[in-house]
Design a protein around this motif. Structure first.
Motif, PDB file in Angstrom:
ATOM      1  N   THR A  43      39.617  34.246 -20.128  1.00 33.44           N
ATOM      2  CA  THR A  43      40.105  35.616 -20.007  1.00 33.44           C
ATOM      3  C   THR A  43      40.530  35.846 -18.566  1.00 33.44           C
ATOM      4  N   MET A  45      42.543  38.364 -15.800  1.00 32.73           N
ATOM      5  CA  MET A  45      43.119  39.659 -15.462  1.00 32.73           C
ATOM      6  C   MET A  45      44.239  39.414 -14.455  1.00 32.73           C
ATOM      7  N   ARG A  69      43.192  34.952 -23.096  1.00 29.07           N
ATOM      8  CA  ARG A  69      43.215  36.410 -23.229  1.00 29.07           C
ATOM      9  C   ARG A  69      43.723  37.016 -21.927  1.00 29.07           C
ATOM     10  N   VAL A  71      44.278  40.297 -19.615  1.00 27.85           N
ATOM     11  CA  VAL A  71      43.845  41.664 -19.312  1.00 27.85           C
ATOM     12  C   VAL A  71      44.706  42.155 -18.161  1.00 27.85           C
ATOM     13  N   LEU A  84      40.912  48.784 -17.850  1.00 30.04           N
ATOM     14  CA  LEU A  84      41.384  47.454 -18.213  1.00 30.04           C
ATOM     15  C   LEU A  84      41.819  47.438 -19.660  1.00 30.04           C
ATOM     16  N   SER A  85      42.921  46.741 -19.927  1.00 30.24           N
ATOM     17  CA  SER A  85      43.408  46.633 -21.300  1.00 30.24           C
ATOM     18  C   SER A  85      43.823  45.204 -21.608  1.00 30.24           C
ATOM     19  N   TYR A  86      43.457  44.743 -22.821  1.00 30.54           N
ATOM     20  CA  TYR A  86      44.014  43.490 -23.324  1.00 30.54           C
ATOM     21  C   TYR A  86      45.482  43.723 -23.655  1.00 30.54           C
ATOM     22  N   ALA A 111      39.229  46.626 -22.290  1.00 27.00           N
ATOM     23  CA  ALA A 111      38.517  45.401 -21.936  1.00 27.00           C
ATOM     24  C   ALA A 111      37.423  45.778 -20.938  1.00 27.00           C
TER      25      ALA A 111
END
Length: 194
Positions: A43, A45, A69, A71, A84-86, A111
């Motif tokens: 994941t 960001m 993933r 973010v 935070l957003s996926y 997220a």
């Protein structure tokens, strides 16, 4: 002093030739993607580049193409904090606060900072110890203490944005590493070799 340095560096970055920005951004992005720390991160960001920042388009595409993933930060002007957003697709992004691309309200999927393995951090400039001058909102200084202790924070910038004259304040949070088109600066002991 801080404001003068920010203004000077951002003016220099804004005056870069578009072709140079694209070429150097590509070098930075490819160097990042080659790192074992990137490879092992599930994941990530990533800031969505805006104006003359290091163009993160290659990184965002790579994250999505490899099934990692993604973010992205969403600026909450009211609380002066990052949400935070996926994100599943570049098409989900629309101009948000300050004109920075972020998920549309209908595609926002919250997220948590604890989910993130690697945080890519923007800035006006960084020093060799990982301290940065941002854009003046303090968003990342508030956010970075929320990530897991084993997560990696990594600043992306052009080499001329590395300066020696940043005097950190007590609320400033350094990144673990800074990557430019010329070098990788480790600010803490981490197994980062690509």
């Amino acid at each position: 002093m801080k404001e003068d340095l920010r203004r000077t560096i951002l003016s220099k970055r804004d005056s870069m030739d578009a072709a140079d920005n694209k070429r150097l951004s590509g070098t930075i992005c490819r160097s990042l993607i080659a790192l074992s720390a990137y490879e092992s991160s599930k994941t990530i960001m990533c800031f969505v580049s805006f104006r003359s920042e290091v163009n993160t388009g290659i990184i965002i595409k790579n994250i999505l193409d490899r099934g990692k993933r993604l973010v992205v930060p969403v600026v909450d002007i009211r609380t002066k904090s990052l949400k935070l957003s996926y994100v599943n697709s570049i098409g989900d992004l629309v101009p948000g606060a300050y004109g920075i691309p972020e998920p549309s309200p209908s595609s926002f999927r919250e997220a948590s900072p604890e989910d993130i393995d690697l945080v890519l951090v923007p800035g006006a400039c960084f020093n060799l110890k990982g301290y940065r001058i941002g854009y003046g909102g303090g968003y990342y200084d508030k956010f970075l203490p929320e990530i897991r202790k084993d997560a990696l924070s990594l600043g992306l910038c052009f080499d001329f944005q590395i300066v020696s004259s940043i005097e950190p304040e007590k609320h400033d949070i350094p990144v673990d590493m800074v990557l430019t088109e010329k070098r990788m600066i480790k600010t803490k002991a981490q197994p980062l070799e690509g």
